[in-house]
Design an enzyme around this catalytic site. Structure first.
Site, PDB file in Angstrom:
ATOM      1  N   ASP A  11       1.000  -0.965  -0.289  1.00  0.00           N
ATOM      2  CA  ASP A  11      -0.208  -0.242   0.156  1.00  0.00           C
ATOM      3  C   ASP A  11       1.111   1.262  -0.007  1.00  0.00           C
ATOM      4  O   ASP A  11       1.987   1.586   0.282  1.00  0.00           O
ATOM      5  CB  ASP A  11      -0.837  -0.049   1.206  1.00  0.00           C
ATOM      6  CG  ASP A  11      -2.133   1.632   1.740  1.00  0.00           C
ATOM      7  OD1 ASP A  11      -2.436   1.728   0.360  1.00  0.00           O
ATOM      8  OD2 ASP A  11      -1.898   1.908   2.235  1.00  0.00           O
ATOM      9  N   SER A  12       0.020   2.396  -0.342  1.00  0.00           N
ATOM     10  CA  SER A  12       0.797   3.334  -0.086  1.00  0.00           C
ATOM     11  C   SER A  12       1.354   4.021   1.177  1.00  0.00           C
ATOM     12  O   SER A  12       2.147   4.901   1.058  1.00  0.00           O
ATOM     13  CB  SER A  12       0.889   4.448  -0.410  1.00  0.00           C
ATOM     14  OG  SER A  12      -0.852   4.984   0.030  1.00  0.00           O
ATOM     15  N   TYR A  43      -0.816   8.915  -1.597  1.00  0.00           N
ATOM     16  CA  TYR A  43      -0.808   9.067  -3.456  1.00  0.00           C
ATOM     17  C   TYR A  43      -2.128   9.407  -4.007  1.00  0.00           C
ATOM     18  O   TYR A  43      -1.861   9.895  -5.093  1.00  0.00           O
ATOM     19  CB  TYR A  43      -0.984   7.194  -3.592  1.00  0.00           C
ATOM     20  CG  TYR A  43       0.751   6.615  -3.287  1.00  0.00           C
ATOM     21  CD1 TYR A  43       1.791   6.894  -3.023  1.00  0.00           C
ATOM     22  CD2 TYR A  43       0.537   4.966  -3.925  1.00  0.00           C
ATOM     23  CE1 TYR A  43       2.706   6.093  -3.120  1.00  0.00           C
ATOM     24  CE2 TYR A  43       1.721   4.521  -4.304  1.00  0.00           C
ATOM     25  CZ  TYR A  43       2.854   5.200  -3.245  1.00  0.00           C
ATOM     26  OH  TYR A  43       4.327   4.234  -3.190  1.00  0.00           O
ATOM     27  N   GLY A  44      -2.596   9.422  -2.996  1.00  0.00           N
ATOM     28  CA  GLY A  44      -4.020  10.116  -3.785  1.00  0.00           C
ATOM     29  C   GLY A  44      -4.096  10.726  -4.278  1.00  0.00           C
ATOM     30  O   GLY A  44      -5.365  11.567  -5.030  1.00  0.00           O
ATOM     31  N   CYS A  74      -3.730  -1.208  -2.420  1.00  0.00           N
ATOM     32  CA  CYS A  74      -4.075   0.666  -1.773  1.00  0.00           C
ATOM     33  C   CYS A  74      -5.171   0.320  -3.037  1.00  0.00           C
ATOM     34  O   CYS A  74      -4.569   0.510  -4.567  1.00  0.00           O
ATOM     35  CB  CYS A  74      -2.589   1.233  -2.670  1.00  0.00           C
ATOM     36  SG  CYS A  74      -2.602   2.746  -2.620  1.00  0.00           S
ATOM     37  N   ASN A  75      -6.562   1.621  -3.281  1.00  0.00           N
ATOM     38  CA  ASN A  75      -7.158   1.624  -3.525  1.00  0.00           C
ATOM     39  C   ASN A  75      -6.874   2.025  -5.221  1.00  0.00           C
ATOM     40  O   ASN A  75      -7.084   2.417  -6.676  1.00  0.00           O
ATOM     41  CB  ASN A  75      -8.231   2.129  -3.528  1.00  0.00           C
ATOM     42  CG  ASN A  75      -9.490   1.439  -2.822  1.00  0.00           C
ATOM     43  OD1 ASN A  75     -10.071   0.390  -2.882  1.00  0.00           O
ATOM     44  ND2 ASN A  75      -8.594   1.043  -1.678  1.00  0.00           N
ATOM     45  N   THR A  76      -6.084   3.393  -5.229  1.00  0.00           N
ATOM     46  CA  THR A  76      -5.503   4.019  -6.022  1.00  0.00           C
ATOM     47  C   THR A  76      -4.710   3.671  -7.070  1.00  0.00           C
ATOM     48  O   THR A  76      -4.542   3.770  -7.876  1.00  0.00           O
ATOM     49  CB  THR A  76      -4.229   5.401  -5.031  1.00  0.00           C
ATOM     50  OG1 THR A  76      -5.509   5.532  -3.733  1.00  0.00           O
ATOM     51  CG2 THR A  76      -4.197   6.784  -5.770  1.00  0.00           C
ATOM     52  N   GLU A 154      -5.550   9.317  10.000  1.00  0.00           N
ATOM     53  CA  GLU A 154      -3.544   9.219  10.097  1.00  0.00           C
ATOM     54  C   GLU A 154      -3.750   9.806  11.835  1.00  0.00           C
ATOM     55  O   GLU A 154      -3.051   9.240  12.248  1.00  0.00           O
ATOM     56  CB  GLU A 154      -3.235  10.313   9.020  1.00  0.00           C
ATOM     57  CG  GLU A 154      -3.127   8.828   7.528  1.00  0.00           C
ATOM     58  CD  GLU A 154      -1.955   8.592   7.711  1.00  0.00           C
ATOM     59  OE1 GLU A 154      -1.211   8.427   7.974  1.00  0.00           O
ATOM     60  OE2 GLU A 154      -2.291   7.311   6.750  1.00  0.00           O
ATOM     61  N   CYS A 186     -11.451   2.625  -0.476  1.00  0.00           N
ATOM     62  CA  CYS A 186      -9.836   3.506   0.074  1.00  0.00           C
ATOM     63  C   CYS A 186      -9.251   2.836   1.448  1.00  0.00           C
ATOM     64  O   CYS A 186     -10.554   2.892   1.947  1.00  0.00           O
ATOM     65  CB  CYS A 186      -9.872   4.862   0.715  1.00  0.00           C
ATOM     66  SG  CYS A 186      -8.375   5.652   1.477  1.00  0.00           S
ATOM     67  N   THR A 187      -7.859   2.250   1.403  1.00  0.00           N
ATOM     68  CA  THR A 187      -7.887   1.876   2.718  1.00  0.00           C
ATOM     69  C   THR A 187      -7.659   2.646   4.337  1.00  0.00           C
ATOM     70  O   THR A 187      -8.322   1.790   5.386  1.00  0.00           O
ATOM     71  CB  THR A 187      -6.129   1.413   2.517  1.00  0.00           C
ATOM     72  OG1 THR A 187      -5.358   2.871   2.393  1.00  0.00           O
ATOM     73  CG2 THR A 187      -6.003   0.589   0.947  1.00  0.00           C
ATOM     74  N   HIS A 188      -7.886   3.017   4.040  1.00  0.00           N
ATOM     75  CA  HIS A 188      -8.289   4.065   5.383  1.00  0.00           C
ATOM     76  C   HIS A 188      -9.771   3.934   6.110  1.00  0.00           C
ATOM     77  O   HIS A 188      -9.929   4.405   6.480  1.00  0.00           O
ATOM     78  CB  HIS A 188      -7.726   5.564   5.660  1.00  0.00           C
ATOM     79  CG  HIS A 188      -6.451   5.643   5.717  1.00  0.00           C
ATOM     80  ND1 HIS A 188      -5.849   4.506   4.595  1.00  0.00           N
ATOM     81  CD2 HIS A 188      -5.350   6.476   6.315  1.00  0.00           C
ATOM     82  CE1 HIS A 188      -4.160   5.336   4.404  1.00  0.00           C
ATOM     83  NE2 HIS A 188      -3.859   6.345   5.480  1.00  0.00           N
TER      84      HIS A 188
END
Ligand code: DGL
Length: 279
Positions: A11-12, A43-44, A74-76, A154, A186-188
């Site tokens: 992932d980013s 990265y997004g 990572c979705n991006t 974050e 999105c991962t978050h």
């Protein structure tokens, strides 16, 4: 037959650990090699060219670890550069996080209206829309970029009044559009599940890409007859790499995976770049 080789996941940053958490829930005996590009996260908001170049470097690092499956958590990167990553790693099966969530949403939407939230690059790529409409072209897809969600997560601000205000700010139009499924692209975002569900109507089902990606990995390994031996503690044998010891990385990792990870290792960025050049 069993296959004891590890599953590679990147992932980013540390958000991809939401996918790793689901992998261990389904397959506690699998060994994971995780790479989080903390030096260059997020990265997004970057250009497609940059996202592609970073994704290829991340994938090359994991390819060098003799993995049996690569998960682009990572979705991006999954939205912008999945095919390039596939080309890079050749024979190794690769799954991204976009398609598994789409497959789940398509079977659940009665109204045939699905919402997708993600980073700017993910929504700009229309990856979810394309994947959903390749399965059922009659489904209407509403995308919404939510760039403030990642920093909130974050910072660990996931259940505060300002979180609810930001969620409301981004999602009110989606709610009004009549969707009955909302993909967390999105991962978050799984960490914002409570705030999101508490803001949108309870008739909107949230689809967690991380969970469905882990299920896809489980199905693929079973189909390939490539699961690890049963009697193995996968977590104890796993390795976690990051590209920068950013402040609070240990605490942040713990939030995403739900337990403490000891011995997170550093892989310098120039080592990632050299792997691609040396290929
Ligand atoms: N991992 C990214 C994603 O899932 C979110 C963080 C970033 O922008 O890099 O899209």
């Amino acid at each position: 037959m069993s296959d004891g080789r590890p599953i590679g996941v990147f992932d980013s940053g540390l958000g991809g650990l939401t996918v790793v958490k689901e992998l261990f829930r389904l397959m506690p005996n699998e060994q994971i090699i995780y790479l989080g590009d903390t030096a260059r996260c997020p990265y997004g908001g970057r250009s497609n060219e940059t996202i592609e170049s970073f994704g290829i470097q991340d994938a090359s690092f994991l390819e060098s670890k003799d993995i049996k499956l690569l998960i682009v958590a990572c979705n991006t990167v999954s939205s912008v550069a999945l095919e390039k990553v596939r080309e890079q790693v050749g024979e190794i099966p690769v799954i991204g996080v976009v398609l598994p969530g789409c497959k789940a949403a398509v079977t659940r939407t009665a109204e045939k209206k699905i919402g997708v939230i993600g980073t700017r690059a993910t929504i700009r790529a229309s990856s979810y829309k394309k994947a959903i409409q390749s399965i059922d072209p009659s489904i209407v897809v509403y995308g919404k970029e939510c760039p403030l969600f990642v920093p909130l997560v974050e910072e660990g601000v996931v259940n505060h009044d300002i979180t609810y205000s930001v969620v409301q700010y981004y999602l009110y139009e989606l709610v009004d559009s009549g969707i009955d499924c909302l993909i967390l692209g999105c991962t978050h975002y799984p960490l914002l599940m409570e705030a999101i569900q508490g803001t949108v109507s309870s008739r909107i089902e949230l689809i967690d890409s991380a969970m469905w990606t882990a299920k896809e990995a489980y199905d693929i390994l079973n189909a390939l007859d490539a699961r690890a031996e049963e009697d193995r503690d996968g977590f104890a044998q796993s390795h976690f790499y990051i590209t920068d010891f950013v402040p609070n990385f240990e605490k942040s990792a713990e939030r995403f995976i739900g337990k403490k990870i000891n011995n997170i290792e550093l892989v310098p960025l120039d080592q990632l770049a050299d792997l691609v050049i040396g290929k």
